[in-house]
Design a protein around this motif. Structure first.
Motif, PDB file in Angstrom:
ATOM      1  N   ASP A 297       7.378  -2.693  13.535  1.00  0.00           N
ATOM      2  CA  ASP A 297       8.787  -2.340  13.309  1.00  0.00           C
ATOM      3  C   ASP A 297       9.558  -2.328  14.627  1.00  0.00           C
ATOM      4  OD1 ASP A 297       8.683  -2.077  10.553  1.00  0.00           O
ATOM      5  OD2 ASP A 297       8.072   0.029  10.635  1.00  0.00           O
ATOM      6  N   LEU A 298       8.958  -1.713  15.657  1.00  0.00           N
ATOM      7  CA  LEU A 298       9.635  -1.611  16.951  1.00  0.00           C
ATOM      8  C   LEU A 298       9.827  -2.976  17.601  1.00  0.00           C
ATOM      9  CD1 LEU A 298       7.818   1.558  18.321  1.00  0.00           C
ATOM     10  CD2 LEU A 298      10.202   1.411  17.637  1.00  0.00           C
ATOM     11  N   SER A 299       8.920  -3.930  17.298  1.00  0.00           N
ATOM     12  CA  SER A 299       9.045  -5.274  17.867  1.00  0.00           C
ATOM     13  C   SER A 299       9.935  -6.175  17.026  1.00  0.00           C
ATOM     14  CB  SER A 299       7.661  -5.905  18.012  1.00  0.00           C
ATOM     15  OG  SER A 299       7.083  -6.127  16.733  1.00  0.00           O
ATOM     16  N   GLY A 300      10.377  -5.694  15.858  1.00  0.00           N
ATOM     17  CA  GLY A 300      11.250  -6.483  15.004  1.00  0.00           C
ATOM     18  C   GLY A 300      10.529  -7.388  14.025  1.00  0.00           C
ATOM     19  N   ASP A 301       9.203  -7.268  13.917  1.00  0.00           N
ATOM     20  CA  ASP A 301       8.425  -8.112  13.009  1.00  0.00           C
ATOM     21  C   ASP A 301       8.220  -7.360  11.691  1.00  0.00           C
ATOM     22  OD1 ASP A 301       6.744  -9.837  11.729  1.00  0.00           O
ATOM     23  OD2 ASP A 301       5.341 -10.079  13.400  1.00  0.00           O
ATOM     24  N   ARG A 302       9.224  -7.380  10.819  1.00  0.00           N
ATOM     25  CA  ARG A 302       9.149  -6.627   9.569  1.00  0.00           C
ATOM     26  C   ARG A 302       8.119  -7.221   8.607  1.00  0.00           C
ATOM     27  NH1 ARG A 302      15.428  -4.927   8.198  1.00  0.00           N
ATOM     28  NH2 ARG A 302      15.798  -3.836  10.178  1.00  0.00           N
ATOM     29  N   HIS A 303       7.910  -8.517   8.677  1.00  0.00           N
ATOM     30  CA  HIS A 303       6.905  -9.143   7.823  1.00  0.00           C
ATOM     31  C   HIS A 303       5.518  -8.578   8.131  1.00  0.00           C
ATOM     32  CE1 HIS A 303       4.383 -12.083   5.897  1.00  0.00           C
ATOM     33  NE2 HIS A 303       3.907 -12.481   7.061  1.00  0.00           N
ATOM     34  N   GLN A 304       5.161  -8.478   9.406  1.00  0.00           N
ATOM     35  CA  GLN A 304       3.869  -7.925   9.785  1.00  0.00           C
ATOM     36  C   GLN A 304       3.769  -6.458   9.378  1.00  0.00           C
ATOM     37  OE1 GLN A 304       1.229  -9.224  10.799  1.00  0.00           O
ATOM     38  NE2 GLN A 304      -0.011  -7.638  11.799  1.00  0.00           N
ATOM     39  N   ALA A 305       4.855  -5.715   9.572  1.00  0.00           N
ATOM     40  CA  ALA A 305       4.855  -4.296   9.214  1.00  0.00           C
ATOM     41  C   ALA A 305       4.601  -4.108   7.713  1.00  0.00           C
ATOM     42  CB  ALA A 305       6.170  -3.647   9.626  1.00  0.00           C
ATOM     43  N   ALA A 306       5.267  -4.925   6.900  1.00  0.00           N
ATOM     44  CA  ALA A 306       5.084  -4.807   5.450  1.00  0.00           C
ATOM     45  C   ALA A 306       3.661  -5.159   5.039  1.00  0.00           C
ATOM     46  CB  ALA A 306       6.085  -5.711   4.733  1.00  0.00           C
ATOM     47  N   THR A 307       3.079  -6.177   5.675  1.00  0.00           N
ATOM     48  CA  THR A 307       1.708  -6.568   5.361  1.00  0.00           C
ATOM     49  C   THR A 307       0.732  -5.436   5.651  1.00  0.00           C
ATOM     50  OG1 THR A 307       2.217  -8.875   5.856  1.00  0.00           O
ATOM     51  CG2 THR A 307      -0.105  -8.255   5.845  1.00  0.00           C
ATOM     52  N   LEU A 308       0.905  -4.792   6.805  1.00  0.00           N
ATOM     53  CA  LEU A 308       0.000  -3.710   7.192  1.00  0.00           C
ATOM     54  C   LEU A 308       0.130  -2.515   6.251  1.00  0.00           C
ATOM     55  CD1 LEU A 308       0.528  -3.963  11.055  1.00  0.00           C
ATOM     56  CD2 LEU A 308      -1.580  -4.485   9.826  1.00  0.00           C
ATOM     57  N   ARG A 309       1.347  -2.183   5.864  1.00  0.00           N
ATOM     58  CA  ARG A 309       1.536  -1.050   4.947  1.00  0.00           C
ATOM     59  C   ARG A 309       0.953  -1.365   3.565  1.00  0.00           C
ATOM     60  NH1 ARG A 309       6.421  -0.510   8.101  1.00  0.00           N
ATOM     61  NH2 ARG A 309       6.400   1.551   9.136  1.00  0.00           N
ATOM     62  N   ALA A 310       1.071  -2.612   3.166  1.00  0.00           N
ATOM     63  CA  ALA A 310       0.478  -2.997   1.886  1.00  0.00           C
ATOM     64  C   ALA A 310      -1.040  -2.850   1.927  1.00  0.00           C
ATOM     65  CB  ALA A 310       0.860  -4.438   1.542  1.00  0.00           C
ATOM     66  N   ASN A 311      -1.648  -3.145   3.077  1.00  0.00           N
ATOM     67  CA  ASN A 311      -3.096  -2.978   3.211  1.00  0.00           C
ATOM     68  C   ASN A 311      -3.490  -1.511   3.083  1.00  0.00           C
ATOM     69  OD1 ASN A 311      -3.509  -5.702   3.575  1.00  0.00           O
ATOM     70  ND2 ASN A 311      -3.436  -5.591   5.815  1.00  0.00           N
ATOM     71  N   VAL A 312      -2.650  -0.620   3.629  1.00  0.00           N
ATOM     72  CA  VAL A 312      -2.939   0.811   3.514  1.00  0.00           C
ATOM     73  C   VAL A 312      -2.945   1.229   2.043  1.00  0.00           C
ATOM     74  CG1 VAL A 312      -2.116   3.130   4.067  1.00  0.00           C
ATOM     75  CG2 VAL A 312      -2.023   1.331   5.793  1.00  0.00           C
ATOM     76  N   THR A 313      -1.962   0.749   1.316  1.00  0.00           N
ATOM     77  CA  THR A 313      -1.874   1.105  -0.099  1.00  0.00           C
ATOM     78  C   THR A 313      -3.047   0.535  -0.888  1.00  0.00           C
ATOM     79  OG1 THR A 313       0.529   1.147   0.095  1.00  0.00           O
ATOM     80  CG2 THR A 313      -0.385   1.029  -2.119  1.00  0.00           C
ATOM     81  N   ARG A 314      -3.450  -0.705  -0.575  1.00  0.00           N
ATOM     82  CA  ARG A 314      -4.584  -1.300  -1.275  1.00  0.00           C
ATOM     83  C   ARG A 314      -5.887  -0.563  -0.986  1.00  0.00           C
ATOM     84  NH1 ARG A 314      -2.026  -6.313  -0.062  1.00  0.00           N
ATOM     85  NH2 ARG A 314      -3.345  -6.608   1.773  1.00  0.00           N
ATOM     86  N   MET A 315      -5.953   0.135   0.150  1.00  0.00           N
ATOM     87  CA  MET A 315      -7.138   0.938   0.474  1.00  0.00           C
ATOM     88  C   MET A 315      -7.191   2.228  -0.345  1.00  0.00           C
ATOM     89  SD  MET A 315      -7.098   0.523   4.639  1.00  0.00           S
ATOM     90  CE  MET A 315      -8.392   1.734   4.902  1.00  0.00           C
ATOM     91  N   GLY A 316      -6.131   2.514  -1.131  1.00  0.00           N
ATOM     92  CA  GLY A 316      -6.097   3.739  -1.908  1.00  0.00           C
ATOM     93  C   GLY A 316      -5.642   4.928  -1.114  1.00  0.00           C
ATOM     94  N   LYS A 317      -4.947   4.686   0.010  1.00  0.00           N
ATOM     95  CA  LYS A 317      -4.475   5.779   0.848  1.00  0.00           C
ATOM     96  C   LYS A 317      -3.031   6.099   0.518  1.00  0.00           C
ATOM     97  CE  LYS A 317      -8.401   5.698   3.001  1.00  0.00           C
ATOM     98  NZ  LYS A 317      -9.412   6.740   2.761  1.00  0.00           N
ATOM     99  N   ASN A 318      -2.658   7.352   0.756  1.00  0.00           N
ATOM    100  CA  ASN A 318      -1.303   7.819   0.475  1.00  0.00           C
ATOM    101  C   ASN A 318      -0.403   7.468   1.645  1.00  0.00           C
ATOM    102  OD1 ASN A 318       1.037   9.155  -0.096  1.00  0.00           O
ATOM    103  ND2 ASN A 318       0.082  11.098  -0.624  1.00  0.00           N
ATOM    104  N   LEU A 319       0.381   6.405   1.492  1.00  0.00           N
ATOM    105  CA  LEU A 319       1.239   5.944   2.579  1.00  0.00           C
ATOM    106  C   LEU A 319       2.271   6.989   2.961  1.00  0.00           C
ATOM    107  CD1 LEU A 319       1.852   3.467   4.383  1.00  0.00           C
ATOM    108  CD2 LEU A 319       3.466   2.723   2.643  1.00  0.00           C
TER     109      LEU A 319
END
Length: 739
Positions: A516-538
């Motif tokens: 997010d700080l570097s301006g790469d929102r696509h990468q940020a969204a991908t990483l957050r989606a991985n957290v959710t797929r792990m069954g973690k509470n984002l």
């Protein structure tokens, strides 16, 4: 081994040391990963190391002088280097370098037993004037005003001005010139009085001879021993000025060694004099052209004060810093640009251990290793050991008769409460330091049979500040560093806790925030989606900070151990809470996946457009002009008609100085060596091509006039494009080409 805590500093340490290796003499071993540490600056590519000058810093007993002596001896024996050493500190009225010089068939020139005539015919006229001015400034800093300076210039043209005595006669009895003799005499009296210190005063016998009794220029080592002089005497900077002029105008032009070194021991006494500091600065700036390394050895940078003297330290590309107090370590870190983790280790370094900085990017902590023979040659603490033996052996104590000591000798001994004399780390302290300390701390001793481990894992119940440090680096614009730190932390926690652990998920969220700080929102969204797929509470990971905490997310302060599972009636409410949170988490995951899909489509379209543009510009050839080790060379690439192979060639045509040529790519190598009576052949590689539009990256190396079989040729990574252009693969800079 150096053991670092699990903090930002510790995490960056292995990154900086990494797998970099330098050619040259062995110096010791890395205390970060146990690898051997080698370095001969003259053999390192000038692209990595623009200059070969070094500065050695460290407190009493840190081992800086021992390391400098061992390096010098090995360069002489292994590579045939020559050294001139200015030694102004010794233990028993004899220089620290005396034994070493005699062991390599060198010569020791002792102050008081030789003369350096600053007006010798061996020196050019401009150098004579500069040297005389340095002598005057050393004893009378304010003597050379404009009028006095002109009177000196006029007197230097007099036939008598072949020695200091004759120059003084020309100053007090001048002949008429542009100004009258009376005016010239008035202006020159102060200069003559200053020079009288060298002919009739306390400094007589050093510069007032009719000619200069100078040493030979083909010796492996020449030591100018100033240890018999008062350490605060103006004779030391004056003698240094004379030695510098001899080095610059006699020794360097006549020396035939492949590389030369000028070593300044206790350099603060020399650099504090403005006149000699200017001479040293000129040697530093011209060192690369002259094939000279200036090696400066001293205690601390604060000895130099602020200003030009400290600026000289910044001109040294190589630094090794031994143990220093905290305030001195911070100063050294600022001046030399050391990373915070290295500065933090300096106060706790042991004898023979030092933080090494080589060029702009390499930092390591190294233990110097020496042989028994080198230990005897570099040992300068014999007095202290004799005193210790006497205290331990009552019989020996009775055999010792009391003798009278001068105040200077007592100060050199350090007295009963003094710390170890400067850099006197004998072989035991240097080679076996780990063994000595092992008895004190059996639980944390580092044996070399164990796999190296420089980072302690985070312990349960402690605050994990690694995430906070990563985000702080990203906010300060150090995005590459932040990404590397996060990757290291994630790898450690996956190893320790598992790939689906809460600790691993924390790093995915931290990496998303860096994106997010570097301006790469696509990468940020991908990483957050991985957290959710792990069954973690984002939502829990990105909750706002608790009151009283820092501005970082509150989970940075949560202990790494999980809270115990509740029992009894508490289970039911907790499950209901989880059910209420999951719908929001599922919605967030769906949105994140949608964003990821859109991002992938945009990337695919962009790549397709790039390939169309590249296909339209396709030429099937590329070239680059490079200059390595003083040799101009062309790198050529030609793609086959079928576009399934590319031939890369390195040409120097009729360059007579091209002694060695080499190409490396895709694990293949081609090289050629210049024959006795002809020019070097052009090596080439034929490489298979999977994608005809893809660039080809090769490393080329060229050995110039001074290249030998034992040296490493300078090299450069080049990226060649089938569109006809070429780039420096490391900097991205476009390279010139004749195509």
């Amino acid at each position: 081994m150096i053991r670092l805590a699990s903090t930002h500093a510790a995490i960056t340490a292995p990154l900086v040391a990494s797998d970099t290796a330098f050619p040259g003499i062995p110096i010791g071993r890395s205390l970060l990963d146990g690898r051997a540490f080698r370095l001969s600056p003259a053999l390192v590519s000038d692209r990595i190391l623009p200059s070969t000058n070094s500065v050695a810093l460290g407190g009493l007993g840190s081992g800086k002088s021992t390391t400098a002596k061992v390096r010098s001896r090995r360069e002489i024996l292994d590579h045939g280097h020559q050294l001139v050493v200015v030694d102004s500190f010794g233990e028993t009225q004899s220089g620290e370098w005396t034994s070493l010089a005699r062991s390599v068939s060198g010569k020791v020139v002792t102050a008081g037993e030789f003369q350096l005539n600053p007006l010798s015919e061996l020196l050019p006229p401009a150098v004579r004037e500069e040297l005389v001015r340095s002598l005057i400034v050393a004893v009378a800093p304010d003597a050379l005003d404009p009028h006095a300076g002109y009177a000196l210039q006029h007197a230097l043209t007099h036939p008598k001005a072949t020695s200091l005595s004759g120059l003084m006669d020309a100053l007090v009895s001048p002949e008429d010139g542009r100004w009258s003799a009376a005016e010239l005499k008035t202006w020159g009296v102060g200069v003559a009085m200053a020079l009288s210190r060298y002919t009739d005063g306390s400094l007589s016998g050093l510069f007032d001879g009719d000619d200069a009794s100078l040493p030979e220029t083909d010796l492996p080592m020449v030591v100018f021993d100033f240890t018999r002089l008062d350490r605060n005497s103006p004779a030391i900077p004056a003698l240094m000025a004379a030695v510098a002029c001899w080095v610059e105008n006699v020794w360097l032009p006549q020396s035939a060694a492949p590389h030369r070194h000028l070593v300044l021991e206790e350099a603060w006494q020399i650099l504090l004099s403005p006149a000699t500091a200017a001479l040293v600065q000129r040697l530093l700036k011209n060192s690369r052209k002259e094939g000279l390394s200036l090696d400066v050895v001293m205690h601390t940078l604060s000895d130099l004060g602020e200003g030009a003297a400290q600026d000289l330290a910044r001109l040294c590309e190589i630094a090794h810093v031994g143990r220093l107090p905290h305030d001195e370590a911070e100063l050294v870190g600022r001046v030399l640009g050391l990373p915070a983790w290295a500065v933090a280790q300096i106060p706790s370094l042991g004898p023979g251990q030092a933080v090494w900085k080589v060029g702009p990017g390499y930092v390591d902590i190294v233990q110097t290793l020496i042989t028994e023979e080198e230990a005897e040659l570099t040992d300068t603490s014999s007095r202290r050991r004799r005193a210790q033996q006497i205290l331990q052996d009552p019989a020996a104590r009775q055999d010792v008769e009391p003798t009278e000591h001068s105040p200077d000798e007592e100060e050199a001994d350090g007295g009963p409460d003094a710390t170890r004399p400067d850099d006197e780390c004998g072989p035991d302290l240097i080679e076996h330091d780990d063994q000595e300390r092992g008895e004190e701390d059996h639980g944390s001793a580092w044996g070399w049979d164990m796999p190296p481990n420089i980072i302690e894992p985070a312990h349960a119940g402690t605050e994990d500040v690694r995430h906070r440090d990563v985000l702080q680096a990203a906010r300060e614009g150090r995005l590459s560093e932040a990404a590397q730190l996060a990757a290291i932390g994630e790898r450690e926690d996956i190893t320790a806790y598992g790939i689906n652990s809460t600790e691993a998920a924390r790093w995915l969220v931290t990496r998303a925030q860096v994106a997010d700080l570097s301006g790469d929102r696509h990468q940020a969204a991908t990483l957050r989606a991985n957290v959710t797929r792990m069954g973690k509470n984002l939502d829990w990971f990105e909750q706002p900070p608790e009151p009283g905490r820092s501005a970082e997310p509150a989970w940075h302060h949560v202990p790494l151990t999980s809270a115990p599972e509740p029992t009894g009636p508490e289970k039911e409410p907790r499950s209901r809470t989880r059910r209420r949170v999951w719908p929001y988490a599922a919605t967030a995951a769906a949105l994140s996946l949608a964003i990821v899909g859109v991002g992938h489509m945009a990337d695919a379209d962009r790549k397709a457009d790039d390939r169309k543009t590249k296909a339209a510009a396709y030429k099937g050839r590329a070239g680059a002009e490079v200059r390595l080790d003083g040799v101009k060379a062309d790198v050529l690439a030609r793609w086959s008609r079928d576009r399934d192979r590319v031939v890369v060639e390195l040409r120097t045509y009729f360059e007579k100085d091209a002694r060695y040529l080499r190409i490396d790519a895709n694990g293949e190598t081609s090289s050629s060596v210049k024959p006795a009576n002809w020019f070097a052949d052009s090596p080439e590689l034929s490489l298979p091509v999977d994608d005809p539009l893809a660039d080809v990256t090769v490393r080329v190396a060229v050995g110039g006039r001074k290249w030998t079989q034992d040296t490493q040729a300078p090299s450069q990574m080049i990226r060649l494009s089938p569109t006809g252009v070429a780039y420096d693969a490391e900097t991205g800079e476009r390279l010139p080409s004749d195509l």
